[in-house]
Structure formats: structure tokens, C-alpha cells
Enzyme design. Structure first.
Site, mmCIF file in Angstrom:
data_model
loop_
_atom_site.group_PDB
_atom_site.id
_atom_site.type_symbol
_atom_site.label_atom_id
_atom_site.label_comp_id
_atom_site.label_asym_id
_atom_site.label_seq_id
_atom_site.Cartn_x
_atom_site.Cartn_y
_atom_site.Cartn_z
ATOM 1 N N HIS A 196 -0.616 4.625 1.661
ATOM 2 C CA HIS A 196 -1.667 5.534 2.110
ATOM 3 C C HIS A 196 -2.240 6.326 0.925
ATOM 4 O O HIS A 196 -3.464 6.394 0.741
ATOM 5 C CB HIS A 196 -1.107 6.494 3.176
ATOM 6 N N GLU A 197 -1.340 6.890 0.113
ATOM 7 C CA GLU A 197 -1.814 7.740 -0.992
ATOM 8 C C GLU A 197 -2.532 6.914 -2.056
ATOM 9 O O GLU A 197 -3.571 7.338 -2.577
ATOM 10 C CB GLU A 197 -0.654 8.522 -1.610
HETATM 11 NI NI NI Z 1 -4.743 10.747 3.108
#
Ligand code: NI
Length: 177
Positions: free
Chosen positions: A141-142
Site C-alpha cells: 500500500h505504502e
Molecule cells: Ni495510503
């Protein structure tokens, strides 16, 4: 310093961020301190530099005893710079995610279950980890933020995308944010 988090619609969130060239500089340490202050203030599990308007390939993630993230004990607090992600199997898992740049919403997002990630810490020391589950999800996600990808772009089933209080009327739905 707590910085404002850009929200979806701001064109800076769609850009591919630039690699860090110089490590262990005052500017880099200041950026990381701002990311940490901002993430802590918002009770997040991770934050990427582009989310505070900084065009560099820097992410932080990890949680200490945050009740919103029961699996978080398996995710050490990490500063990861110029990351490279490599899947370790073809297995894909769908689970709920949120994002500080997409407030109030949750979506079910398919991610690799197992991956290796490499990169550097703030002083330029190399990081090399093989992880799975929630840890692998947070990293994906990051790091997506560094390529201008917000999680809604990865959703396949849009019946599993919506406002957190509608999806989880009894509470819960922690996920990444
Ligand atoms: Ni995010």
C-alpha cells in the site's frame, strides 16, 4: 512537525516520486520526522512522502499497540527509502484497506500474500526482508503511493468499496490508513 495530508484529487498524488540520492542529510531526517509526527497524529499504520507533498521515494510504516490494528505487532516500525518489491509467490489475498488520503472510505484490495522488499534506511543502510500477510499488505500500500497509485485503483469488486460506517455499522474495519 505535523503536515497536512493531501487528499485524492490532488494531482501530486498521481505522480511517480523521485529516488533519494543523498542519505543521512538534515533534510532527509527532517522529512522522516515530519512523516512520523503526521502519522502518529492521525493514528496511521503508514505514510508516504508524496502524501505530504514531498516528491521522494520515502515511506514509513509500523504500529506500536494500536488497537485499530490487531495484526500490527508483526509490523516493525520502519523507514524505507527507494524500495524494491518482489513477490515470493503467485498467491493473492483480498482484504480491507483505508488511506489517510482517502478519508472515511474502505475498500477490499487484492495484494500479493508474500513478498521480499529491499531498500535503505535514513542513514543509507540496506534493508532486506521477506514478509507475508498484513506486513506485506502495508508495504505494498505504502510503496504504491510512490508510483502514484491510490488503493481504489486496485479494487476489483466495487460492491466492496464504500464509507466505513456503512460497511461496518458495528465498528471495526480497521485496515491500513
Ligand atoms: Ni495510503
Amino acid at each position: 512537525m505535523i503536515r497536512p495530508v493531501l487528499r485524492m484529487g490532488d494531482p501530486r498524488l498521481w505522480q511517480k516520486a523521485r529516488p533519494v540520492r543523498q542519505f543521512d542529510t538534515p533534510q532527509l531526517h527532517a522529512l522522516i520526522a515530519d512523516l512520523e509526527d503526521t502519522m502518529r497524529h492521525l493514528d496511521g499504520a503508514g505514510l508516504a512522502a508524496p502524501q505530504i507533498g514531498v516528491d521522494l521515494r520515502v515511506v514509513i510504516f509500523g504500529v506500536d499497540g494500536n488497537p485499530r490494528y490487531p495484526d500490527a505487532a508483526s509490523v516493525p516500525r520502519t523507514v524505507l527509502i527507494n524500495p524494491v518489491l518482489t513477490p515470493l509467490s503467485a498467491e493473492i489475498e483480498e482484504d480491507w484497506e483505508g488511506c489517510l488520503s482517502v478519508p472515511g472510505l474502505r475498500g477490499a484490495v487484492p495484494r500479493w500474500m508474500r513478498l521480499r522488499y529491499t531498500g535503505f534506511d535514513a542513514r543509507g543502510r540496506s534493508i532486506d526482508r521477506s514478509v507475508d500477510g498484513f506486513h506485506a499488505r502495508v508495504v505494498q500500500h505504502e510503496c504504491d503511493h510512490l508510483d502514484g497509485i491510490l488503493y481504489p485503483l486496485r479494487i476489483r469488486d466495487f460492491t466492496r468499496f464504500g464509507f466505513v460506517d456503512e460497511l461496518f455499522p458495528g465498528g471495526g474495519g480497521g485496515a491500513i490508513e
